[in-house]
Design an enzyme around this catalytic site. Sequence first.
Site, PDB file in Angstrom:
ATOM      1  CE  LYS A  68      13.004  50.018   7.871  1.00 51.35           C
ATOM      2  NZ  LYS A  68      12.971  50.276   7.069  1.00 51.35           N
ATOM      3  NE  ARG A 100       6.617  49.999   5.166  1.00 53.06           N
ATOM      4  CZ  ARG A 100       7.553  48.519   5.286  1.00 53.06           C
ATOM      5  NH1 ARG A 100       8.140  48.679   6.954  1.00 53.06           N
ATOM      6  NH2 ARG A 100       8.337  48.774   4.859  1.00 53.06           N
ATOM      7  NE  ARG A 124      16.969  43.246   3.325  1.00 50.52           N
ATOM      8  CZ  ARG A 124      16.086  44.185   3.781  1.00 50.52           C
ATOM      9  NH1 ARG A 124      15.698  44.397   4.188  1.00 50.52           N
ATOM     10  NH2 ARG A 124      15.122  44.274   2.337  1.00 50.52           N
ATOM     11  NE  ARG A 171      12.424  40.803   2.021  1.00 50.45           N
ATOM     12  CZ  ARG A 171      12.618  42.112   2.622  1.00 50.45           C
ATOM     13  NH1 ARG A 171      13.157  42.307   3.983  1.00 50.45           N
ATOM     14  NH2 ARG A 171      11.828  43.034   2.308  1.00 50.45           N
ATOM     15  NE  ARG A 209      10.912  46.681  -0.398  1.00 44.70           N
ATOM     16  CZ  ARG A 209      11.810  45.574  -0.506  1.00 44.70           C
ATOM     17  NH1 ARG A 209      11.871  45.327  -1.007  1.00 44.70           N
ATOM     18  NH2 ARG A 209      12.591  45.901   0.370  1.00 44.70           N
TER      19      ARG A 209
END
Length: 210
Positions: free
Chosen positions: A15, A90, A124, A158, A169
Amino acid sequence: MASSIVLFGPPGAGKGTQAGNIVKMTGKPQVSTGDMLRAAVTAGTALGIEAKGYMESGQLVPDAVIIGLIKERLTESDAINGVLFDGFPRTIAQAEALSEIAEVSIVIAIEVPDNRIVERICGRYTCGACGAVYHDLFNPSNDPNVCDECGHIGMKRRADDNEDTVRNRLEAYHAQTSPLADWYRERGIFSAVNGDQDIVKVGEEIAAIL
Ligand code: ADP
Ligand code: ADP
Ligand code: ZN
């Protein structure tokens, strides 16, 4: 208010990666609840203190907190022609609240199978200045410390981008977020793209929808 766009999909679907192009194409500002929450945690605001524990464990932050955050954001002048929501709504409750304060014209879902998510999230890293999103294997910067987009030296990873938290998650996504796909499908504004292909190809599918 003019119409907004929702970018929908599991954590790590791409996203944030695709948002930049959509912003360029539509002129609508990106509104990422994840980024807003991380800014609140860093600033140590009351909201950040409340959200921190949920984020660290990979659970959703309570709806009332998120809805309050979005209501405030939409009063800013750059939101007047609609925004690009990234990572919001969400839950069904968030979508219902959103429907009362903004018009959503299209929901773009980036579909990626679960077995791809962990490798995406665990590789990431992002630019500490402009937020450009990279991946160790799938989308590396030319120099691992230097941002290709803005030249800044210093990348961030992160704390919640670890395998255990990602599993939580993903579980939260399937239990609480994925039912929203049908909710939006029933309203006739849902479009899905294949997120399990090259970043450029995903972008082309999205551009075709817009
Ligand atoms: P989200 O915002 O949905 O959580 P990101 O845009 O941050 O997802 O992407 C998660 C990770 O996967 C990043 O490291 C990014 O570089 C990488 N990525 C994004 N899209 C693709 C793709 N189509 N193929 C391979 N890796 C991708
Ligand atoms: P990702 O797409 O990689 O899962 P985000 O940056 O969108 O990550 O979100 C990070 C964390 O912030 C989530 O795990 C959750 O705790 C919280 N969060 C972000 N957006 C929402 C939202 N709309 N509702 C509830 N919690 C949220
Ligand atoms: Zn940068």
